[in-house]
Design an enzyme around this catalytic site. Structure first.
Site, PDB file in Angstrom:
ATOM      1  N   SER A 138      -0.994  -1.196   7.528  1.00  0.00           N
ATOM      2  CA  SER A 138      -1.107  -0.866   5.921  1.00  0.00           C
ATOM      3  C   SER A 138       0.173  -1.542   5.303  1.00  0.00           C
ATOM      4  O   SER A 138       1.127  -1.981   6.015  1.00  0.00           O
ATOM      5  CB  SER A 138      -0.643   0.570   5.891  1.00  0.00           C
ATOM      6  OG  SER A 138      -0.497   1.093   4.558  1.00  0.00           O
ATOM      7  N   TYR A 151       4.770   8.384   7.788  1.00  0.00           N
ATOM      8  CA  TYR A 151       3.785   7.373   7.754  1.00  0.00           C
ATOM      9  C   TYR A 151       4.379   5.853   7.847  1.00  0.00           C
ATOM     10  O   TYR A 151       3.658   5.025   8.361  1.00  0.00           O
ATOM     11  CB  TYR A 151       3.008   7.431   6.412  1.00  0.00           C
ATOM     12  CG  TYR A 151       1.721   6.652   6.249  1.00  0.00           C
ATOM     13  CD1 TYR A 151       0.558   7.148   7.227  1.00  0.00           C
ATOM     14  CD2 TYR A 151       1.852   5.590   5.284  1.00  0.00           C
ATOM     15  CE1 TYR A 151      -0.520   6.270   6.863  1.00  0.00           C
ATOM     16  CE2 TYR A 151       0.505   4.811   5.411  1.00  0.00           C
ATOM     17  CZ  TYR A 151      -0.604   5.263   6.089  1.00  0.00           C
ATOM     18  OH  TYR A 151      -1.680   4.498   6.003  1.00  0.00           O
TER      19      TYR A 151
END
Length: 235
Positions: A138, A151
């Protein structure tokens, strides 16, 4: 791997969203696809929708034994494994004060350790076919943000893991790439795929990217790819 027909891919977390979109793209090129899901019902249903060259497997990326069984089922069904696409992921977003230990562990265990286990389970088979490993990281693996402690940590770790893995296996004729998408139209984070559909990256866009990676001349390795929407939501 310029000829994709009858090549075999295992996609973790492939029942919807990015994984499903990539599965559709690879099936359109004649590949055989195995997708994993947390339940056999969801995996089987998604595979049935994808068509006869797809199978669904129940697997937990947080379990090496489960991943090894998934790889064994792929090889039993299709005879080989050419591509691992490590896509399964979760997102828990909260300030450090509100982030629970279980949320932290679930994020790290799924997004980082889960990929490690997927690779460990499939590497011998991938080496035999001189195949390809692709991880879905990501932009959060290079850009940090508030409420992203878990995250960000998982995706920064995944980006680094994949780049080091690439160096470990490149001389075994195994190619490794990490794709780092920005905002994608998917079910991730409780969103609906319809939210922001006009401007977000679509799963089929990432599917086309994976096809292009697999077909690029083997002398060239795009080892890390950042991809983001061309415009922002407000434009």
């Amino acid at each position: 791997m310029s000829q994709l027909k009858d090549k075999v891919v295992l996609i973790t977390g492939g029942t919807k969203g990015i994984g499903y979109g990539i599965a559709e793209a690879l099936l359109s090129k004649g590949m055989k696809v195995a997708i994993t899901g947390r339940s056999i019902e969801s995996a089987a249903q998604a595979a049935a929708t994808l068509g006869p060259n797809a199978i669904g497997i129940q697997a937990d990326v947080k379990s090496l034994e489960s991943q090894e069984k998934a790889v064994a089922e792929v090889i039993e069904t299709f005879g080989q494994l050419d591509v691992l696409l490590a896509n399964a992921g979760v997102g828990h977003f909260a300030s450090i004060e509100d982030m629970s230990v279980s949320q932290w562990q679930d994020t790290i265990d799924t997004n980082l350790t889960g990929v490690f286990l997927s690779v460990k389970a499939s590497l011998d088979a991938i080496k035999k076919t001189k195949g390809y490993i692709i991880t879905i990281s990501s932009l959060a693996g290079t850009n940090f943000f508030a409420k992203g402690t878990a995250y960000n940590a998982s995706k920064f770790g995944l980006t680094g893991f994949t780049q080091a893995l690439m160096l470990d296996v490149r001389n075994d004729d195994v190619k490794v790439t990490t794709i780092m998408p920005g905002s994608v139209s998917s079910h991730f984070g409780g969103r609906s795929p319809e939210d922001g559909k006009d401007w977000r990256i679509q799963p089929e866009d990432l599917g086309q990217m994976v096809v292009d990676l697999l077909q690029i001349h083997p002398r060239t390795l795009p080892s890390k790819i950042e991809v983001r929407p061309s415009k922002t939501a407000s434009s």
